[in-house]
Motif scaffolding. Structure first.
Motif, PDB file in Angstrom:
ATOM      1  N   UNK A   1       0.910  -0.880   0.090  1.00 34.65           N
ATOM      2  CA  UNK A   1      -0.874  -0.316   0.053  1.00 34.65           C
ATOM      3  C   UNK A   1       0.843   1.630  -0.128  1.00 34.65           C
ATOM      4  N   UNK A   2       1.685   1.424   0.885  1.00 33.88           N
ATOM      5  CA  UNK A   2       2.872   2.323   0.884  1.00 33.88           C
ATOM      6  C   UNK A   2       3.429   3.106  -0.166  1.00 33.88           C
ATOM      7  N   UNK A   3       4.168   1.312  -0.771  1.00 29.80           N
ATOM      8  CA  UNK A   3       4.768   1.513  -1.972  1.00 29.80           C
ATOM      9  C   UNK A   3       3.794   2.062  -3.021  1.00 29.80           C
ATOM     10  N   UNK A   4       2.341   1.392  -2.955  1.00 26.30           N
ATOM     11  CA  UNK A   4       1.285   2.158  -5.049  1.00 26.30           C
ATOM     12  C   UNK A   4       0.752   3.458  -4.757  1.00 26.30           C
ATOM     13  N   UNK A   5       0.367   3.417  -3.049  1.00 27.23           N
ATOM     14  CA  UNK A   5      -0.629   4.296  -3.125  1.00 27.23           C
ATOM     15  C   UNK A   5      -0.162   5.891  -2.399  1.00 27.23           C
ATOM     16  N   UNK A   6       1.178   5.970  -1.724  1.00 28.00           N
ATOM     17  CA  UNK A   6       1.749   6.588  -0.700  1.00 28.00           C
ATOM     18  C   UNK A   6       3.345   7.007  -1.363  1.00 28.00           C
ATOM     19  N   UNK A   7       4.138   6.032  -1.735  1.00 26.96           N
ATOM     20  CA  UNK A   7       5.021   6.162  -2.820  1.00 26.96           C
ATOM     21  C   UNK A   7       5.374   6.984  -4.442  1.00 26.96           C
TER      22      UNK A   7
ATOM     23  N   UNK B   1       2.210  10.250  -5.567  1.00 27.98           N
ATOM     24  CA  UNK B   1       1.375  11.755  -6.386  1.00 27.98           C
ATOM     25  C   UNK B   1       1.919  11.445  -8.118  1.00 27.98           C
ATOM     26  N   UNK B   2       2.157  10.522  -8.498  1.00 32.45           N
ATOM     27  CA  UNK B   2       2.701  10.575 -10.128  1.00 32.45           C
ATOM     28  C   UNK B   2       1.220  10.343 -10.793  1.00 32.45           C
ATOM     29  N   UNK B   3       0.587   9.070 -10.064  1.00 26.17           N
ATOM     30  CA  UNK B   3      -0.672   8.398 -10.678  1.00 26.17           C
ATOM     31  C   UNK B   3      -1.608   9.441  -9.720  1.00 26.17           C
TER      32      UNK B   3
ATOM     33  N   UNK C   1      -6.745  22.132  -2.267  1.00 30.42           N
ATOM     34  CA  UNK C   1      -5.528  21.563  -0.454  1.00 30.42           C
ATOM     35  C   UNK C   1      -4.614  20.292  -0.961  1.00 30.42           C
ATOM     36  N   UNK C   2      -6.034  18.909  -0.830  1.00 32.91           N
ATOM     37  CA  UNK C   2      -5.078  17.959  -0.705  1.00 32.91           C
ATOM     38  C   UNK C   2      -4.520  17.809  -2.191  1.00 32.91           C
ATOM     39  N   UNK C   3      -4.834  17.912  -3.209  1.00 34.32           N
ATOM     40  CA  UNK C   3      -4.426  17.681  -4.346  1.00 34.32           C
ATOM     41  C   UNK C   3      -2.566  19.170  -4.495  1.00 34.32           C
ATOM     42  N   UNK C   4      -2.563  20.244  -3.696  1.00 31.57           N
ATOM     43  CA  UNK C   4      -1.800  21.120  -3.688  1.00 31.57           C
ATOM     44  C   UNK C   4      -0.266  19.850  -3.316  1.00 31.57           C
ATOM     45  N   UNK C   5      -0.669  19.417  -2.045  1.00 32.25           N
ATOM     46  CA  UNK C   5       0.099  18.998  -1.519  1.00 32.25           C
ATOM     47  C   UNK C   5       0.829  17.591  -2.137  1.00 32.25           C
ATOM     48  N   UNK C   6      -0.388  17.033  -2.884  1.00 26.34           N
ATOM     49  CA  UNK C   6       0.102  16.584  -3.670  1.00 26.34           C
ATOM     50  C   UNK C   6       0.880  16.692  -4.681  1.00 26.34           C
TER      51      UNK C   6
ATOM     52  N   UNK D   1       3.524  18.887  -4.394  1.00 23.26           N
ATOM     53  CA  UNK D   1       4.760  18.840  -3.199  1.00 23.26           C
ATOM     54  C   UNK D   1       5.255  17.369  -3.255  1.00 23.26           C
ATOM     55  N   UNK D   2       4.420  16.527  -3.147  1.00 25.45           N
ATOM     56  CA  UNK D   2       4.897  15.348  -2.349  1.00 25.45           C
ATOM     57  C   UNK D   2       5.254  15.198  -4.352  1.00 25.45           C
ATOM     58  N   UNK D   3       5.187  15.258  -5.001  1.00 26.49           N
ATOM     59  CA  UNK D   3       5.725  15.025  -6.577  1.00 26.49           C
ATOM     60  C   UNK D   3       6.663  15.699  -6.629  1.00 26.49           C
ATOM     61  N   UNK D   4       7.256  16.716  -5.763  1.00 28.48           N
ATOM     62  CA  UNK D   4       8.833  17.735  -6.128  1.00 28.48           C
ATOM     63  C   UNK D   4       9.230  17.117  -5.218  1.00 28.48           C
ATOM     64  N   UNK D   5       9.170  16.189  -3.960  1.00 29.81           N
ATOM     65  CA  UNK D   5       9.944  15.465  -2.999  1.00 29.81           C
ATOM     66  C   UNK D   5      10.890  13.997  -3.421  1.00 29.81           C
TER      67      UNK D   5
END
Lengths: 470, 372
Positions: A352-358, A361-363, A434-439, A441-445
């Motif tokens: 789950x962590x790999x597919x949905x959190x790591x 952001x790409x998906x 907001x959530x989309x913006x955080x996504x 930022x996560x993509x940047x990371x």
């Protein structure tokens, strides 16, 4: 054209399925967290004999890594010395500060150089001097060369006297009963190796002498929306993972570990920005794959308060750093992925962590771009787009409102009608931008990690206004 | 065509799911607002109840016994909680006055009624109240609750039974403590301290005998609440049952050291160089506590132990031994070949000096205030 439409359909279904699974798992975690909170509130009611003086309450070392914290360090340490707990010590690690952090500590607590043996169980940057306080026998300060937060924590662990160590941030605000609450799981279940303390948003609260005396809502909209985010993602989701013994992170702001476990497994890694998460994932990997019985859990009580970013740049830096930390923690411990010895963690939690959190952001960004572009250019049917946004935004809103409901059923930190109304509005609006913006930022990371940018924390602006006044 | 029909069906379902989500969100928001209003109203009602009962409770503390208004079922819980809050912090005659007030207000009957409530929090409140009021009428029910699978219910019941009749309850409580891994040792220790050393001593040898092997080391720690002269015989019971278990041995040595049992000196000396480090650690601490001048060389030898914590305890222990002065410590340090041992002694000597300075400062401060 007909063939093209039929080709596009699988793409649409992929995004719909992805977001449905993401929302579904979080709903499951929130559902599991209800049982944990309910049981916890019952246990809290048990008025058993106050165990402070019985001698079986495990003593604790509180480790405070500090780098250029001159503004707030004295108040922070003063409040730590007033915690209501039987036996504990505070070890501040001055990690090569270039400001007057050490000087302020020396003056405030009458520190004197002490010929203390530095027990090297894990290698760290050189220790220059260890100080003890003439006024507070349970306070020590380690002055060392700069090595980063993880290195400072390891130095603190090396020097810790007690079997439990609590790691906190220098700007964390604890409550007087925080140690008692975070230690409780170790006393209930001997297999417990690590406990996470629940972190709440300090912005908008009144803090006097280093303790939160009155809880309030911040005026800053970014801070306000992070209250809901913390409830949803950092409280109830973590409780849900904890029920499955698959908690992946214990916040660096406040966590408690068995010292011997940390030492046995090499302490915190210094080559990652997410040393807190990497430590916990590594513990899971090593203990689970060796078949040892263990537990990593989370205390739902609000026992630690922390200031959250109030400007976009700081928020972006923070979330990008968290994503880099996640990337490093997962890749450094990839042996846990689909491992036959790993149980639920390997076959559910880690994937789950790999597919949905790591990779999430790409998906997620691709999904939004595809659907919005599709609506504009006509390759996505409007009903599909409606369904997509209903799932992506609707389920997210449901989760946020659900988290607020759980909070109202349990701790009720925000008690007034106006506060509840404000938070309700934020819970609904959070998923609309907001959530989309955080996504993003996560993509940047994620990109930073992929390009192997230099590991640094970036700049996070902290006001610490309340601490200055004290 | 089939594909289109299937797709249309799925789309319809998903659209309805979206509608359901929206309705759920609105429903949850309504529940949140309702709960907030409910809690605010309840908090206001509890404030009114407390404002009415607080003066009664405070005046009863001073022995002013007025007539007690009836407590209706709806208000019983906040009243009992308020009473409990004050009761926890007082002892003696005032406590008796409060208990009398509680009995006249019918708390016993109300609490008995709550024992079977499905809400665990109310059950816990009831158990605590009945224990504090020493209600013998609830004995059987509390005894049943001590076997509850919920550890907090069972521990609370144990505490209540000990408060009602500690001599009658102690054996059963100790049997449970020796076999339930979900009981919190710290809480049990507190209960035993409250019951008193005489009561505890009567039950501990059997408790040690009947404990599971896994929990026997924990049960041994409870000996710290027993009468001093009964500790060593009880320890020997454990050593007869598990003579080779290092955990049991370490627990025995820890108790000998913490309680300072001179009869245990032989056992301590025998194990001062045990192969397991945690046994050596306990032996070293105990030797420093109860050892004689003849034991100083043994403690000094531990300064060169391979384990850091044993070196530290040895140094601390040496510094605390009555037969070892600071001058002697410095001599030992000078003659010690082991560098790590010398460093440890340097640290401990500095700690002793710092303690001494703080004690002098405290005495000076007291003398300035005319207290000494």
């Amino acid at each position: 054209m007909k063939e093209l439409i039929e080709l596009i359909h699988p793409v649409e279904w992929f995004f719909l399925t992805y977001f449905a699974c993401l929302g579904g798992v979080y709903l499951l975690l929130n559902f599991l967290s209800v049982f944990r909170v309910h049981r916890y509130m019952n246990e809290r009611s048990a008025q058993l004999v106050d165990a402070r003086s019985t001698g079986l309450q495990p003593p604790v070392t509180v480790i405070v890594p500090a780098h250029n914290e001159a503004e707030t360090i004295v108040t922070s340490v003063q409040s730590l010395l007033q915690l209501e707990y039987g036996e504990y010590e505070v070890v501040v690690v001055n990690d090569g500060s270039t400001d007057v952090t050490l000087e302020k500590l020396v003056r405030a607590f009458q520190l004197v150089p002490f010929p203390e043996v530095y027990h090297v169980q894990m290698p760290t940057e050189p220790v220059r001097q260890i100080y003890r306080s003439a006024t507070h026998p349970n306070l020590r300060v380690i002055d060392k060369e700069n090595g980063g937060k993880a290195d400072a924590l390891n130095a603190g662990i090396n020097n810790a006297r007690y079997p439990l160590v609590c790691t906190i941030d220098a700007d964390s605000i604890l409550q007087r009963n925080s140690l008692r609450r975070v230690v409780q799981p170790f006393m209930e279940d001997r297999s417990t190796v690590a406990v996470g303390g629940n972190v709440r948003v300090a912005n908008g609260c009144t803090v006097e002498d280093g303790f939160v005396t009155d809880v309030g809502l911040p005026r800053n909209p970014l801070a306000l929306v992070q209250i809901i985010e913390y409830l949803r993602d950092f409280l109830f989701a973590r409780l849900g993972w904890s029920q499955l013994n698959s908690l992946f992170v214990i916040s660096g702001a406040f966590g408690c570990f068995k010292r011997n476990i940390l030492v046995e497994h090499g302490g915190f890694r210094t080559d990652t920005v997410g040393e807190d998460m990497e430590m916990v994932v590594r513990l899971h990997r090593r203990l689970r794959l060796s078949g040892e019985k263990y537990r990593v859990t989370h205390v739902p009580d609000p026992i630690c308060w922390s200031e959250v970013p109030e400007d976009l740049r700081s928020l972006k830096n923070q979330r990008a750093r968290w994503q880099r930390g996640l990337s490093e923690a997962l890749t450094m411990n990839f042996g846990l992925f689909l491992n036959r010895k790993g149980g639920l963690l390997s076959w559910f939690g880690f994937p789950f962590k790999v597919l949905f959190e790591w990779l999430g952001p790409i998906v997620e960004i691709s999904g939004y771009a595809y659907m919005i572009g599709g609506l504009v250019f006509g390759w996505v049917r409007p009903e599909i787009a409606i369904v997509f946004f209903a799932i992506a935004v609707g389920v997210g809103t449901l989760l946020s409102v659900g988290a607020l409901l759980l909070e109202e059923m349990s701790f009720r930190i925000y008690g007034s009608r106006n506060e509840i109304l404000a938070l309700s509005a934020v819970a609904v609006l959070e998923s609309f931008g907001y959530r989309q913006m955080i996504t993003v930022f996560r993509l940047v990371g994620l990109v930073q990690w992929a390009l192997s940018r230099p590991r640094s924390w970036g700049e996070t602006r902290r006001s610490g206004q309340w601490q200055k006044a004290a | 065509m089939v594909l289109q029909a299937t797709t249309a069906g799925i789309v319809d379902t998903a659209l309805w799911a979206g509608v359901v989500v929206a309705v759920l969100v609105l429903a949850l928001l309504a529940v949140i607002l309702f709960l907030q209003a409910f809690h605010a109203a309840r908090a206001a009602r509890h404030r009114r109840i407390r404002d009415r009962w607080r003066p009664l409770i405070l005046s009863s503390l001073c022995g002013n016994t007025e007539s007690v208004p009836p407590v209706d079922q709806r208000n019983a819980v906040p009243v009992i909680r308020l009473w409990s809050h004050y009761r926890k912090s007082i002892r003696g005659k005032s406590a008796n006055e409060l208990d009398d007030l509680a009995r006249r207000a019918g708390f016993v009957e109300i609490a008995r009624g709550l024992l079977d409530n499905r809400n665990i929090r109310l059950q816990l409140l009831a158990i605590e109240t009945l224990g504090t009021l020493s209600d013998r009428g609830s004995w059987d029910r509390l005894n049943d609750l001590m076997s509850s699978s919920d550890p907090y219910l069972s521990m609370a019941a144990a505490q209540a039974l000990l408060r009602i009749d500690s001599r009658k309850a102690i054996r059963r409580v100790m049997r449970q403590a020796g076999n339930r891994t979900d009981w919190i040792p710290d809480a049990i220790m507190g209960m035993l301290e409250e019951s008193g050393p005489e009561v505890v001593s009567s039950a501990l040898p059997d408790a040690i005998r009947e404990a599971s092997d896994e929990l026997r080391p924990t049960v041994l720690q409870y000996l710290k609440t027993a009468e001093r002269e009964r500790v060593y015989p009880a320890l020997t019971v454990a050593l007869e049952i598990q003579p080779d278990d290092p955990e049991v041995l370490a627990a025995c040595l820890q108790v000998i050291g913490d309680v300072a049992i001179p009869e245990g000196l032989g056992l301590v000396r025998q194990n001062s160089d045990h192969e397991r480090w945690f046994v050596r650690l306990r032996a070293c601490s105990a030797l420093a506590r109860i050892g004689t001048a003849d034991d100083v060389p043994a403690v000094i030898s531990r300064l060169s132990d391979s384990e850091y914590w044993i070196r530290y305890r040895a140094a601390e222990g040496l510094a605390d031994m009555p037969s070892v002065s600071e001058t002697r410590l410095l001599e030992i340090k000078e003659t010690l070949a082991d560098r790590y041992g010398r460093d440890m002694l340097t640290q401990v000597i500095a700690e002793k000096r710092a303690q001494g300075t703080r004690a002098d400062d405290a005495e000076e401060a007291l003398s300035r205030e005319g207290v000494a």
